[in-house]
Design a protein around this motif. Structure first.
Motif, PDB file in Angstrom:
ATOM      1  N   MET A  10       0.832  -1.203   0.000  1.00 36.59           N
ATOM      2  CA  MET A  10       0.000   0.000   0.000  1.00 36.59           C
ATOM      3  C   MET A  10       0.870   1.258   0.000  1.00 36.59           C
ATOM      4  O   MET A  10       0.546   2.242  -0.673  1.00 36.59           O
ATOM      5  N   GLY A  11       1.969   1.239   0.754  1.00 39.20           N
ATOM      6  CA  GLY A  11       2.884   2.382   0.733  1.00 39.20           C
ATOM      7  C   GLY A  11       3.434   2.620  -0.655  1.00 39.20           C
ATOM      8  O   GLY A  11       3.512   3.765  -1.127  1.00 39.20           O
ATOM      9  N   ALA A  12       3.812   1.536  -1.339  1.00 36.11           N
ATOM     10  CA  ALA A  12       4.324   1.663  -2.704  1.00 36.11           C
ATOM     11  C   ALA A  12       3.239   2.155  -3.650  1.00 36.11           C
ATOM     12  O   ALA A  12       3.499   2.955  -4.561  1.00 36.11           O
ATOM     13  N   LEU A  13       1.993   1.691  -3.442  1.00 36.67           N
ATOM     14  CA  LEU A  13       0.892   2.096  -4.316  1.00 36.67           C
ATOM     15  C   LEU A  13       0.628   3.596  -4.229  1.00 36.67           C
ATOM     16  O   LEU A  13       0.309   4.237  -5.243  1.00 36.67           O
ATOM     17  N   VAL A  14       0.749   4.164  -3.044  1.00 35.17           N
ATOM     18  CA  VAL A  14       0.558   5.617  -2.896  1.00 35.17           C
ATOM     19  C   VAL A  14       1.549   6.371  -3.767  1.00 35.17           C
ATOM     20  O   VAL A  14       1.177   7.284  -4.529  1.00 35.17           O
ATOM     21  N   VAL A  15       2.828   6.009  -3.672  1.00 37.11           N
ATOM     22  CA  VAL A  15       3.872   6.688  -4.443  1.00 37.11           C
ATOM     23  C   VAL A  15       3.672   6.469  -5.939  1.00 37.11           C
ATOM     24  O   VAL A  15       3.733   7.406  -6.749  1.00 37.11           O
ATOM     25  N   GLN A  16       3.406   5.230  -6.339  1.00 34.95           N
ATOM     26  CA  GLN A  16       3.294   4.911  -7.758  1.00 34.95           C
ATOM     27  C   GLN A  16       2.045   5.517  -8.387  1.00 34.95           C
ATOM     28  O   GLN A  16       2.066   5.902  -9.558  1.00 34.95           O
ATOM     29  N   THR A  17       0.958   5.620  -7.618  1.00 34.72           N
ATOM     30  CA  THR A  17      -0.251   6.264  -8.140  1.00 34.72           C
ATOM     31  C   THR A  17       0.013   7.729  -8.456  1.00 34.72           C
ATOM     32  O   THR A  17      -0.374   8.229  -9.518  1.00 34.72           O
ATOM     33  N   PHE A  18       0.678   8.408  -7.543  1.00 34.10           N
ATOM     34  CA  PHE A  18       1.033   9.818  -7.794  1.00 34.10           C
ATOM     35  C   PHE A  18       1.892   9.948  -9.052  1.00 34.10           C
ATOM     36  O   PHE A  18       1.613  10.769  -9.935  1.00 34.10           O
ATOM     37  N   LEU A  19       2.949   9.145  -9.147  1.00 32.20           N
ATOM     38  CA  LEU A  19       3.851   9.246 -10.294  1.00 32.20           C
ATOM     39  C   LEU A  19       3.154   8.894 -11.604  1.00 32.20           C
ATOM     40  O   LEU A  19       3.384   9.528 -12.637  1.00 32.20           O
ATOM     41  N   ARG A  20       2.295   7.890 -11.568  1.00 33.06           N
ATOM     42  CA  ARG A  20       1.606   7.480 -12.785  1.00 33.06           C
ATOM     43  C   ARG A  20       0.726   8.604 -13.313  1.00 33.06           C
ATOM     44  O   ARG A  20       0.694   8.891 -14.518  1.00 33.06           O
ATOM     45  N   HIS A  21       0.005   9.271 -12.431  1.00 33.81           N
ATOM     46  CA  HIS A  21      -0.842  10.383 -12.867  1.00 33.81           C
ATOM     47  C   HIS A  21       0.003  11.562 -13.353  1.00 33.81           C
ATOM     48  O   HIS A  21      -0.344  12.211 -14.347  1.00 33.81           O
ATOM     49  N   ALA A  22       1.088  11.844 -12.658  1.00 33.78           N
ATOM     50  CA  ALA A  22       1.932  12.976 -13.044  1.00 33.78           C
ATOM     51  C   ALA A  22       2.558  12.751 -14.415  1.00 33.78           C
ATOM     52  O   ALA A  22       2.541  13.644 -15.279  1.00 33.78           O
ATOM     53  N   LEU A  23       3.120  11.565 -14.649  1.00 30.62           N
ATOM     54  CA  LEU A  23       3.827  11.300 -15.900  1.00 30.62           C
ATOM     55  C   LEU A  23       2.880  10.957 -17.039  1.00 30.62           C
ATOM     56  O   LEU A  23       3.004  11.478 -18.148  1.00 30.62           O
ATOM     57  N   ARG A  24       1.945  10.074 -16.780  1.00 27.27           N
ATOM     58  CA  ARG A  24       1.057   9.619 -17.857  1.00 27.27           C
ATOM     59  C   ARG A  24       0.039  10.684 -18.267  1.00 27.27           C
ATOM     60  O   ARG A  24      -0.161  10.950 -19.450  1.00 27.27           O
ATOM     61  N   ASP A  25      -0.613  11.303 -17.259  1.00 22.80           N
ATOM     62  CA  ASP A  25      -1.711  12.218 -17.538  1.00 22.80           C
ATOM     63  C   ASP A  25      -1.311  13.691 -17.482  1.00 22.80           C
ATOM     64  O   ASP A  25      -2.030  14.539 -18.024  1.00 22.80           O
ATOM     65  N   GLY A  26      -0.204  13.989 -16.793  1.00 22.88           N
ATOM     66  CA  GLY A  26       0.150  15.397 -16.600  1.00 22.88           C
ATOM     67  C   GLY A  26      -0.834  16.109 -15.695  1.00 22.88           C
ATOM     68  O   GLY A  26      -0.878  17.341 -15.641  1.00 22.88           O
ATOM     69  N   PHE A  27      -1.660  15.349 -14.963  1.00 18.23           N
ATOM     70  CA  PHE A  27      -2.684  15.907 -14.069  1.00 18.23           C
ATOM     71  C   PHE A  27      -2.703  15.040 -12.822  1.00 18.23           C
ATOM     72  O   PHE A  27      -3.038  13.858 -12.883  1.00 18.23           O
TER      73      PHE A  27
END
Length: 512
Positions: A269-286
């Motif tokens: 779950m700790g990893a999911l928090v970090v990866q969710t943020f990065l995925r939205h930032a890089l993939r969506d730019g939002f």
């Protein structure tokens, strides 16, 4: 707000910290040097009686921040995610700032709902319960829609919060202008631009119609993501100062013991928090730019649920590419490439030495790798990073402020679940996936397609633009025409000769 009002506001801030005992408590917790403690005591001790009293039932720092107002509470929310910066005790105490602030009255909340939605609360909702969460800007009430019986969460802005934030922002502008005039060396930090950015973020957060729109966009972007979710917006029951979304059950991410009792994998779950943020930032730019524990839950199904979309960040495709290359360079310990990216993006002045800058980056990265996360002092690391940026004349990038701040916050949130979480290794799969999808031949084709679409839109005007360019070159008063036309004019003429917009349309079709 005049200069004297701002001076008074600043003096009262120091006085409030002195009167509540927050100044000595904070300086002691972060182990501030003795000269700093002495200077603070000499400067603020005489002002103590002028400070706000606050709630004596609260711990000193929390007491001072809540007394000073919502902007200071927002600052405390950020620090509450960083026990490695402010100490475990202070971080734990400040966690109440996330969603357990004193609530305003039920009558005020219902009056605001009626005012905004134009109908009595009893007609809109079959139930409208007391607040279950209260933060610096708004509080949330559980309710049931009268027509459908659907369980919903109704968010209502605090009375007078706009005026309170306006006072704080004016004071921050005063500080920024003082720094600009009195500390020229600090201008590279662009304090005015930082406050301008902060002001725009705050003003957006105070309009719940914009938050509702952001929530809908974030939910749409997350539809295909495994293990994450966010509530849907109930548009007919939302307005500027009221927002209604579906109700989501779950365990707050800040309640670590309760999460352990559910049996979820805390490290995952700790990893999911970090990866969710990065995925939205890089993939969506939002991306969600306020991902502290108070805005995150774990659903009964084990999904990470994101709430509160008042502060969101956007970054353009080029900045995403730069950010990803910097992260990947650090992950691969390719400090020279990280340095090159900084120069290519203009983050470091061109007159600086690339090799020396790469060496400085190595001094930042190497102490992190191979170390257990709980043995890395983020306070010392951030101090060293500031020294490097100052030495090489790097300016603050306002477009990256929210991104950088949120990365610091999500790392802190992740570490509350997994004290050994290392953000670099956690980020690696997300960054590498994005690089594979966005820096190869497929992305080149997408870039060509986007260029062709622009040519297609301007196609009908290409003949006119080319003609004007050619006539300009032929004007008698102009300097002698060069032997060949500029490349831009040649391309324009070619586009005109081939039928203008047809070229763009054909290119798009071919690339598809």
């Amino acid at each position: 707000m005049g200069i004297f009002a701002n001076l008074w506001r600043l003096a009262r801030t120091g006085a409030t910290f002195q009167r509540t005992g927050a100044l000595a408590d904070a300086l002691g917790e972060v182990d501030a040097p003795a000269p700093v403690r002495l200077a603070a005591r000499v400067l603020f001790a005489p002002l103590g009686p002028l400070g706000l009293k606050g709630d004596p039932e609260l711990p000193p720092v929390v007491r001072a921040l809540t007394a000073l107002g919502p902007a200071y509470v927002k600052f405390g929310q950020i620090l509450s995610t960083r026990p490695d910066v402010v100490g475990a005790r202070l971080a734990r105490e400040m966690r109440v700032l996330q969603d357990r602030m004193p609530a305003f009255s039920q009558a005020e909340a219902e009056a605001a709902v009626e005012r905004e939605l134009g109908r009595p609360v009893s007609e809109l909702f079959a139930e409208f319960g007391p607040p279950v969460a209260a933060a610096s800007i708004a509080q949330v009430h559980p309710a049931r829609v009268a027509e459908t019986g659907e369980a919903v969460a109704v968010k209502v802005l605090r009375p007078g919060v706009e005026k309170a934030f306006r006072k704080d922002v004016d004071a921050f502008w005063f500080i920024a202008n003082l720094i600009h005039v009195l500390a020229p060396k600090s201008r590279r930090l662009r304090p005015r631009a930082v406050i301008r950015h902060f002001e725009s973020v705050v003003m957006t957060e105070l309009d719940l119609r914009l938050e509702a729109s952001a929530a809908a966009e974030y939910r749409a972007n997350s539809e295909g993501d495994k293990g994450v979710s966010s509530p849907a917006v109930h548009w007919p029951l939302s307005a500027r100062r009221v927002m209604t979304t579906e109700w989501v059950d779950g365990t707050p991410l800040g309640d670590v013991e309760a999460l352990r009792a559910t049996g979820i994998d805390m490290e995952a779950m700790g990893a999911l928090v970090v990866q969710t943020f990065l995925r939205h930032a890089l993939r969506d730019g939002f991306f969600h730019a306020d991902m502290h524990q108070g805005n995150l839950k774990v659903s009964p199904a084990g999904e990470l649920v994101t709430l509160d979309f008042g502060i969101m960040g956007r970054i353009d495709p080029y900045t995403r590419r730069v950010y990803a290359e910097i992260l990947l360079g650090f992950l691969r310990k390719d400090y020279r490439r990280v340095a090159e990216v900084h120069f290519e993006a203009g983050y470091v002045p061109a007159d600086q030495d690339l090799e020396t800058f790469a060496q400085a980056l190595r001094s930042i990265g190497e102490p992190i790798f191979g170390q257990q996360a709980d043995r890395i002092s983020m306070a010392k690391l951030l101090a060293h990073l500031f020294d490097v940026t100052e030495r090489f004349g790097m300016q603050t990038r306002t477009e990256l402020i929210l991104l950088q701040r949120t990365m610091v916050v999500v790392e802190g949130v992740g570490r509350t679940l997994d004290p050994h979480l290392n953000i670099w290794t956690t980020a690696k799969p997300v960054v590498e996936e994005w690089m594979r999808d966005n820096l190869g031949p497929a992305q080149m084709l997408r870039d060509m397609k986007a260029t062709a679409q622009v040519l297609g839109r301007f196609g009908p005007r290409l003949p006119e633009i080319a003609e004007r360019a050619l006539m300009k070159l032929a004007e008698p008063e102009a300097p002698p025409a060069p032997a060949r036309l500029p490349a831009a004019a040649l391309w324009l003429a070619l586009g005109a000769g081939l039928g203008g917009g047809v070229v763009g349309a054909l290119l798009v079709a071919l690339l598809d």
